[in-house]
Design a protein around this motif. Sequence first.
Motif, PDB file in Angstrom:
ATOM      1  N   LYS A  28     -17.083   6.116  -2.503  1.00 49.83           N
ATOM      2  CA  LYS A  28     -18.084   5.239  -1.902  1.00 49.83           C
ATOM      3  C   LYS A  28     -18.542   4.217  -2.934  1.00 49.83           C
ATOM      4  O   LYS A  28     -18.854   4.577  -4.068  1.00 49.83           O
ATOM      5  CB  LYS A  28     -19.273   6.065  -1.419  1.00 49.83           C
ATOM      6  N   ASP A  53     -22.292  -0.771   1.968  1.00 48.90           N
ATOM      7  CA  ASP A  53     -21.692   0.423   1.377  1.00 48.90           C
ATOM      8  C   ASP A  53     -20.346   0.644   2.048  1.00 48.90           C
ATOM      9  O   ASP A  53     -20.248   0.590   3.277  1.00 48.90           O
ATOM     10  CB  ASP A  53     -22.563   1.661   1.617  1.00 48.90           C
ATOM     11  N   GLU A  68     -17.010   3.282   2.184  1.00 48.69           N
ATOM     12  CA  GLU A  68     -16.431   4.571   1.828  1.00 48.69           C
ATOM     13  C   GLU A  68     -14.960   4.538   2.219  1.00 48.69           C
ATOM     14  O   GLU A  68     -14.624   4.467   3.405  1.00 48.69           O
ATOM     15  CB  GLU A  68     -17.159   5.697   2.550  1.00 48.69           C
ATOM     16  N   MET A  84     -11.641   3.118   6.536  1.00 51.15           N
ATOM     17  CA  MET A  84     -12.834   3.001   5.710  1.00 51.15           C
ATOM     18  C   MET A  84     -14.072   2.960   6.588  1.00 51.15           C
ATOM     19  O   MET A  84     -14.024   2.479   7.714  1.00 51.15           O
ATOM     20  CB  MET A  84     -12.756   1.763   4.809  1.00 51.15           C
ATOM     21  N   ARG A  85     -15.174   3.482   6.081  1.00 55.71           N
ATOM     22  CA  ARG A  85     -16.460   3.439   6.788  1.00 55.71           C
ATOM     23  C   ARG A  85     -17.348   2.452   6.061  1.00 55.71           C
ATOM     24  O   ARG A  85     -17.457   2.507   4.842  1.00 55.71           O
ATOM     25  CB  ARG A  85     -17.103   4.809   6.817  1.00 55.71           C
TER      26      ARG A  85
END
Length: 77
Positions: free
Chosen positions: A2, A33, A35, A62-63
């Motif tokens: 992250k 952000d 992750e 990806m998040r």
Amino acid sequence: MKIRFYADRENALTVHFEIWGGMHVLAAGDWIDVEFAESVVPSSVEHLPGALVLTQEGAGVMRIRDSQGREIDPAGG
């Protein structure tokens, strides 16, 4: 992994999400952000003038969350 990415205090930053082709514009001073999903081939981050290219390799997704906690769709939907 992250990571938090910031736009500088004076300029917006365009973030491109590859392999999906989506993008998001960060206002000056804002942040996201990201992750990255685990993958055998490492994901990458490329910083260009006024832009950031985030590439998720492998089968994962990806998040991404903005500074308000809202999820951002890397496909731009």
